[in-house]
Design a protein around this motif. Structure first.
Motif, mmCIF file in Angstrom:
data_model
loop_
_atom_site.group_PDB
_atom_site.id
_atom_site.type_symbol
_atom_site.label_atom_id
_atom_site.label_comp_id
_atom_site.label_asym_id
_atom_site.label_seq_id
_atom_site.Cartn_x
_atom_site.Cartn_y
_atom_site.Cartn_z
ATOM 1 N N VAL A 81 48.888 41.036 49.661
ATOM 2 C CA VAL A 81 47.491 40.181 50.157
ATOM 3 C C VAL A 81 46.129 41.644 50.226
ATOM 4 O O VAL A 81 45.980 42.507 50.902
ATOM 5 C CB VAL A 81 47.524 39.412 51.613
ATOM 6 N N PHE A 82 45.465 41.427 49.175
ATOM 7 C CA PHE A 82 44.198 42.161 49.804
ATOM 8 C C PHE A 82 43.296 41.821 49.946
ATOM 9 O O PHE A 82 42.576 41.095 50.383
ATOM 10 C CB PHE A 82 42.787 42.292 47.769
ATOM 11 N N LEU A 98 36.261 45.313 45.483
ATOM 12 C CA LEU A 98 36.287 45.176 44.307
ATOM 13 C C LEU A 98 36.824 43.044 43.817
ATOM 14 O O LEU A 98 38.185 42.747 43.376
ATOM 15 C CB LEU A 98 38.067 45.525 43.319
ATOM 16 N N GLN A 99 35.795 42.840 43.842
ATOM 17 C CA GLN A 99 36.206 41.349 43.197
ATOM 18 C C GLN A 99 36.984 40.719 42.323
ATOM 19 O O GLN A 99 36.974 41.793 41.693
ATOM 20 C CB GLN A 99 34.471 40.262 43.382
ATOM 21 N N GLU A 100 37.144 40.027 42.287
ATOM 22 C CA GLU A 100 38.595 38.970 40.813
ATOM 23 C C GLU A 100 37.590 39.434 39.578
ATOM 24 O O GLU A 100 38.436 39.321 39.031
ATOM 25 C CB GLU A 100 39.145 37.984 41.546
ATOM 26 N N SER A 101 36.340 39.380 39.508
ATOM 27 C CA SER A 101 35.582 39.186 38.601
ATOM 28 C C SER A 101 34.309 39.386 39.180
ATOM 29 O O SER A 101 33.549 38.880 40.031
ATOM 30 C CB SER A 101 35.730 38.489 37.766
ATOM 31 N N ASN A 131 37.336 45.746 38.722
ATOM 32 C CA ASN A 131 37.530 44.543 39.269
ATOM 33 C C ASN A 131 38.566 44.773 39.982
ATOM 34 O O ASN A 131 39.551 46.317 39.770
ATOM 35 C CB ASN A 131 37.232 43.888 38.690
ATOM 36 N N ARG A 132 39.013 44.368 40.302
ATOM 37 C CA ARG A 132 40.964 44.692 41.392
ATOM 38 C C ARG A 132 41.882 44.868 40.436
ATOM 39 O O ARG A 132 42.487 45.117 40.074
ATOM 40 C CB ARG A 132 41.017 43.102 42.169
ATOM 41 N N TYR A 133 41.599 43.865 39.149
ATOM 42 C CA TYR A 133 43.049 43.739 38.113
ATOM 43 C C TYR A 133 42.733 44.973 37.565
ATOM 44 O O TYR A 133 43.300 45.742 36.153
ATOM 45 C CB TYR A 133 42.801 42.360 37.484
ATOM 46 N N ALA A 134 41.386 45.879 37.339
ATOM 47 C CA ALA A 134 41.098 46.519 36.458
ATOM 48 C C ALA A 134 42.135 48.230 37.478
ATOM 49 O O ALA A 134 43.036 49.022 37.007
ATOM 50 C CB ALA A 134 39.577 47.529 36.358
ATOM 51 N N ALA A 135 41.908 47.748 38.613
ATOM 52 C CA ALA A 135 42.235 48.572 39.156
ATOM 53 C C ALA A 135 44.087 49.053 39.503
ATOM 54 O O ALA A 135 45.051 49.643 39.902
ATOM 55 C CB ALA A 135 41.772 48.271 40.738
ATOM 56 N N LEU A 136 44.224 47.903 40.004
ATOM 57 C CA LEU A 136 45.878 47.541 39.428
ATOM 58 C C LEU A 136 46.318 47.838 38.058
ATOM 59 O O LEU A 136 47.748 48.212 38.378
ATOM 60 C CB LEU A 136 46.296 45.539 39.916
ATOM 61 N N GLY A 137 45.608 47.715 37.141
ATOM 62 C CA GLY A 137 45.987 47.948 35.678
ATOM 63 C C GLY A 137 46.370 49.674 36.146
ATOM 64 O O GLY A 137 46.977 50.191 35.325
ATOM 65 N N MET A 138 45.214 50.747 36.420
ATOM 66 C CA MET A 138 45.342 52.024 36.441
ATOM 67 C C MET A 138 46.514 52.046 37.305
ATOM 68 O O MET A 138 47.176 53.096 37.322
ATOM 69 C CB MET A 138 44.002 52.293 37.180
ATOM 70 N N GLU A 193 40.932 40.076 26.477
ATOM 71 C CA GLU A 193 41.614 41.290 26.430
ATOM 72 C C GLU A 193 40.893 42.692 27.633
ATOM 73 O O GLU A 193 42.529 42.902 28.012
ATOM 74 C CB GLU A 193 42.829 41.674 25.594
ATOM 75 N N HIS A 194 40.351 42.384 26.972
ATOM 76 C CA HIS A 194 39.696 43.582 27.643
ATOM 77 C C HIS A 194 39.376 42.934 29.521
ATOM 78 O O HIS A 194 38.830 42.852 29.930
ATOM 79 C CB HIS A 194 38.331 43.471 27.663
ATOM 80 N N ILE A 195 40.309 44.173 30.248
ATOM 81 C CA ILE A 195 39.468 44.757 31.440
ATOM 82 C C ILE A 195 39.591 45.368 32.164
ATOM 83 O O ILE A 195 38.371 44.536 33.313
ATOM 84 C CB ILE A 195 41.313 44.064 32.424
#
Length: 452
Positions: free
Chosen positions: A112-113, A118-121, A129-136, A216-218
């Protein structure tokens, strides 16, 4: 046509040392970015949410330092003097900063975030955003064993890498750009050349000159030919005469080419092969033969990009080598291009999920990994997938991620970086880390990496 004191040949053959200018410039670039972020946090009166975005961005640059150089100084304030950290300590810092920016202490299947900024978008791919940080985080966890010197694989950390990637996949915000449902106008089209398509579809659209906000670009670098320069693949790779194919403002420099063996590793039916490389006899804007009047090949004066490269040094034939076309060019382009460059891309996230799952399970051909690889290959127009092994996965990842700055990291993770390939002998184990630049050791108190 480049020699530049041999620095590029040193990189190719893993013969680089601490005085190599490319390595020094890269070091300076990362610390320059870190310094700018530290200054912004200290002096711009940012909101807590904006500070979290900056911390995540700084963690990205420290991940690059961790990956390239190992143990470095973790500077978080302007003018700060600190001791050099170990590679393990840099890893821990990057992880803790990304987790803090995400508002959690651990990545699990049920994370749970908290709302940390870091909003979702943000409606743009140019802010983390959240998903960029998760990708890192997925990139960090996938390379855990390399970064921490573990002799044995760590299934728990691979599971975390898979979970970080899966959260992105389950968000529904991103998907593969496939032929028929994802296309852009081909800005490089020559009206008189029938083989030039009117649109770029699927994989080609992800990297096109007008690829901004591609699904495809996060997280991506928003290059622009007029206001945000630095993207110059056309200048780097194309022959001088190719200026007349795209009506470029300035001549290209006839530099980078792909290795013949890598080019030939693509199936001829692979759509990525046609997209990623420029080969064969070249035509100008009007569809006429494009000539190189200084040609040094007995085949004639028409420029003909040949996958074969006759020699590495001092210079190969002027037309030798498949040229880099993945980030496609547009008519009347300036020296800088406008293609956005993805740092976290959905196709990469899928492959990280597949690999992390395979490593956690100890089975490269498991159903989950196989399903993802088949999805990637299907987008490339390939109808069948052989049994997946570690070697096959590495090769497939190379074909998908070509020209996206991941190959060195991938080869190290798969234990293949020290191997041999065209005009490159086996290299010593210490070469998996770049040397700390000479000036940083002499003037800034850094300890050199072993072997240099």
């Amino acid at each position: 046509d480049w020699y530049d004191g041999g620095v590029l040949i040193q990189m190719h053959q893993h013969d680089f040392e601490a005085t190599n200018g490319i390595i020094g410039n890269t070091w300076g670039g990362q610390y320059g970015a870190i310094g700018a972020i530290n200054d912004a946090i200290a002096n711009l009166g940012l909101s807590p949410q904006e500070v979290n975005q900056m911390r995540a961005l700084r963690a990205y640059f420290y991940w690059r330092m961790l990956d390239l150089y190992g143990g470095v100084k973790i500077v978080t304030e302007p003018g700060q003097e600190v001791a050099q950290s170990t590679r393990q300590e840099v890893y821990d810092f990057v992880e803790s900063e990304l987790l803090a920016a995400l508002g959690t202490t651990e990545i699990t299947a049920n994370t749970v975030f908290q709302d940390t900024g870091l909003q979702e978008s943000f409606g743009t791919t140019y802010r983390i955003n959240r998903y960029a940080a998760l990708g890192m985080l997925a990139k960090l966890y996938l390379n855990h064993d390399v970064y921490n010197g573990d002799a044995a694989a760590d299934p728990a950390t691979f599971t975390k890498a898979a979970q970080a990637a899966k959260i992105i996949m389950d968000s529904g915000r991103y998907s593969l750009c496939t032929t028929g449902d994802c296309s852009v106008t081909n800005l490089g089209r020559r009206p008189s050349v029938a083989s030039d398509p009117a649109t770029l579809d699927g994989y080609a659209a992800v990297f096109a000159a007008n690829n901004d906000q591609n699904r495809e670009h996060i997280f991506a670098v928003g290059y622009d030919e007029a206001t945000a320069g630095g993207m110059n693949f056309a200048k780097m790779t194309l022959h001088y005469s190719s200026q007349l194919t795209w009506n470029f403002e300035a001549q290209p420099w006839n530099g980078y080419a792909a290795l013949e063996d890598f080019y030939n590793s693509y199936d001829n039916n692979d759509l990525r092969k046609a997209n990623n490389f420029i080969v064969g006899p070249q035509l100008d804007y009007g569809g006429n033969a494009l000539n190189d009047f200084a040609a040094d090949d007995d085949g004639g004066i028409q420029l003909d990009y040949t996958p074969a490269i006759n020699e590495l040094e001092p210079n190969s034939l002027r037309q030798a080598g498949a040229r880099l076309g993945k980030f496609s060019f547009k008519q009347f382009g300036r020296p800088d291009q406008s293609n956005d460059f993805p740092i976290v891309r959905y196709g990469d996230v899928l492959l990280m999920y597949a690999e992390a799952t395979a490593r956690a399970a100890g089975d490269w051909n498991n159903a989950t990994t196989r399903g993802v690889v088949e999805q990637i290959r299907s987008r490339a127009g390939l109808s069948s997938t052989p049994a997946i092994t570690a070697d096959f996965f590495l090769a497939e990842r190379g074909r998908e991620m070509f020209q996206e700055s991941s190959r060195r990291t991938d080869l190290i993770r798969f234990g293949a970086y020290g191997g041999t390939w065209w005009n490159k002998p086996a290299s010593a184990a210490h070469k998996t880390l770049m040397p700390i630049p000479f000036d940083a050791v002499n003037n800034n108190g850094f300890t050199q990496n072993p072997g240099y």
